[in-house]
Design a protein around this motif. Structure first.
Motif, PDB file in Angstrom:
ATOM      1  N   UNK A 162      -6.000  10.523 119.186  1.00 52.81           N
ATOM      2  CA  UNK A 162      -6.981   9.593 119.755  1.00 52.81           C
ATOM      3  C   UNK A 162      -8.300  10.316 119.992  1.00 52.81           C
ATOM      4  N   UNK A 163      -9.422   9.668 119.630  1.00 49.00           N
ATOM      5  CA  UNK A 163     -10.750  10.230 119.842  1.00 49.00           C
ATOM      6  C   UNK A 163     -11.730   9.105 120.164  1.00 49.00           C
ATOM      7  N   UNK A 164     -12.911   9.497 120.623  1.00 49.44           N
ATOM      8  CA  UNK A 164     -13.967   8.527 120.927  1.00 49.44           C
ATOM      9  C   UNK A 164     -15.266   8.995 120.289  1.00 49.44           C
ATOM     10  N   UNK A 165     -16.136   8.045 119.969  1.00 49.52           N
ATOM     11  CA  UNK A 165     -17.395   8.354 119.278  1.00 49.52           C
ATOM     12  C   UNK A 165     -18.444   8.820 120.287  1.00 49.52           C
ATOM     13  N   UNK A 166     -19.043   9.986 120.029  1.00 50.79           N
ATOM     14  CA  UNK A 166     -20.017  10.549 120.970  1.00 50.79           C
ATOM     15  C   UNK A 166     -21.463  10.369 120.522  1.00 50.79           C
ATOM     16  N   UNK A 167     -21.670   9.532 119.494  1.00 51.91           N
ATOM     17  CA  UNK A 167     -23.006   9.299 118.990  1.00 51.91           C
ATOM     18  C   UNK A 167     -23.255   9.918 117.633  1.00 51.91           C
ATOM     19  N   UNK A 168     -22.509  10.987 117.333  1.00 51.04           N
ATOM     20  CA  UNK A 168     -22.637  11.651 116.026  1.00 51.04           C
ATOM     21  C   UNK A 168     -21.299  11.827 115.330  1.00 51.04           C
ATOM     22  N   UNK A 169     -20.223  11.978 116.104  1.00 49.55           N
ATOM     23  CA  UNK A 169     -18.893  12.183 115.530  1.00 49.55           C
ATOM     24  C   UNK A 169     -17.838  11.798 116.557  1.00 49.55           C
ATOM     25  N   UNK A 203      -7.824   5.702 116.973  1.00 53.92           N
ATOM     26  CA  UNK A 203      -6.507   6.333 117.060  1.00 53.92           C
ATOM     27  C   UNK A 203      -5.943   6.455 115.647  1.00 53.92           C
ATOM     28  N   UNK A 204      -5.849   7.684 115.152  1.00 54.94           N
ATOM     29  CA  UNK A 204      -5.290   7.930 113.821  1.00 54.94           C
ATOM     30  C   UNK A 204      -3.790   8.181 113.929  1.00 54.94           C
ATOM     31  N   UNK A 219       2.021   8.402 104.555  1.00 53.50           N
ATOM     32  CA  UNK A 219       1.200   7.211 104.779  1.00 53.50           C
ATOM     33  C   UNK A 219       0.507   7.298 106.133  1.00 53.50           C
ATOM     34  N   UNK A 220      -0.741   6.813 106.179  1.00 59.32           N
ATOM     35  CA  UNK A 220      -1.495   6.912 107.422  1.00 59.32           C
ATOM     36  C   UNK A 220      -2.332   5.663 107.655  1.00 59.32           C
ATOM     37  N   UNK A 221      -2.989   5.638 108.772  1.00 60.08           N
ATOM     38  CA  UNK A 221      -3.862   4.527 109.125  1.00 60.08           C
ATOM     39  C   UNK A 221      -4.547   4.814 110.437  1.00 60.08           C
TER      40      UNK A 221
END
Length: 330
Positions: free
Chosen positions: A156-163, A180-181, A239-241
């Motif tokens: 899980x990650x969140x967008x910080x404006x650039x990545x 969430x990958x 397989x991913x998503x």
């Protein structure tokens, strides 16, 4: 408040006493696990609890579980409740340092060849921190049997404006985009995969922002996925998503709240439950934290330019510039 778990182990039976993230073992081998609990926040973690979920194929061995709580490796014993539904209570963990939990498991005499992992779960501050880790892997070798692995990965990650990152800084009232990958990282197909979300109390899901992608196909945009989670069915090997959505930090979040934590949780048949978290740091008075040197340098450059321009204007208006130039010529 925030925390991080890291799981390591070694094969006691094979007398290889170096902690690593994966070991090879045979039926009957005894393994020592060590889980590092890191307090990554700035406040003490209180009301702490810890439990272990042991998969079929591994057996918990009572009498060897301990909690290390001091710099001098002071420790206390932990009861067999560590593998019960309620787990065991630990001591408070001050800001920044780390503590250890150790325990022993044994490879079952009838274990099939394959990769096994315990699921280690930690809670603190009345479940404001609720994380798990299954990083310590046991590759059981059985003569005449092929190795079978079932591994669901979640990030899980969140967008910080650039990545995308697992820790970002925002202001009250800001909308945060989460991603969430998930992936089948094993050697066997996974079935009955379920992904769920847990937002902190001071954030609100943004309606209409949900998107779930499997492979290259969008399989859902329903808002119900956020609250109820989603069953992805099966994932073939490799397989991913991903799942992505937005949530807004409530504008009326109290000034003394400095961090929020979002948690994504995933599980599949015959695998341990896993989770991944994102830490959201809140700015005070609507001002984002200073990012450090680059901003300071820019400020100094602007100040220098201002002083130079102001000095030039002063000398010109007072005829001081001509005086200075005449002195230089002399």
């Amino acid at each position: 408040v925030s925390a991080q778990l890291d799981t390591y182990l070694y094969n006691l039976t094979k007398n290889v006493r170096t902690y690593t993230q994966s070991v090879e073992a045979e039926r009957g081998d005894e393994l020592i696990y060590r889980v590092t609990i890191r307090n990554t926040g700035n406040t003490t973690l209180t009301n702490t609890g810890f439990k272990v979920e042991v998969p079929a194929g591994l057996e918990f061995v009572d009498g060897y579980s301990r909690f290390y709580y001091g710099d001098g490796f002071e420790n206390i014993g932990l009861s067999a409740n560590i593998v019960s539904a309620g787990g065991v209570a630990l001591m408070d963990i001050p800001a920044q340092p780390y503590r250890y939990v150790t325990y022993k498991v044994k490879v079952s005499s009838n274990a099939s060849a394959g990769i096994y992992a315990t699921s280690n779960k930690f809670q603190a501050n009345n479940r404001a921190v609720n994380i798990s880790d299954n990083g310590g892997r046991v590759n059981v070798k059985v003569a005449g049997q092929p190795s079978v692995t079932r591994i669901l990965s979640l990030s899980a990650k969140a967008f910080n404006g650039t990545s995308y990152a697992n820790s970002i800084s925002v202001k009250r009232g800001d909308a945060v985009k989460f991603r969430v990958d998930f992936k089948n990282d094993g050697s066997q197909d996974l079935s009955n995969i379920r992904i769920t979300n847990s937002l902190p109390a001071n954030m609100t899901y943004v309606a209409g922002s949900m998107k779930v992608v499997l492979g290259s196909a969008t399989i859902s945009t329903s808002d119900s996925v956020f609250n109820a989670g989603i069953n992805l069915g099966s994932l073939t090997v490799g397989q991913n998503g991903y799942m992505e959505f937005s949530a807004k930090v409530n504008s009326d979040t109290a000034d003394n709240v400095t961090q929020l934590v979002y948690t994504a949780t995933g599980n599949a048949d015959n695998t341990a439950q896993i989770s991944s978290l994102v830490t959201i740091n809140l700015a005070k008075d609507g001002v984002l934290p200073d990012t450090g040197t680059p901003g300071s340098i820019a400020s100094l450059i602007l100040l220098a330019m201002f002083i130079a321009i102001a000095s030039y204007i002063y000398f010109k208006e007072t005829n001081g510039l001509n005086k200075v130039l005449s002195i230089i010529k002399k």
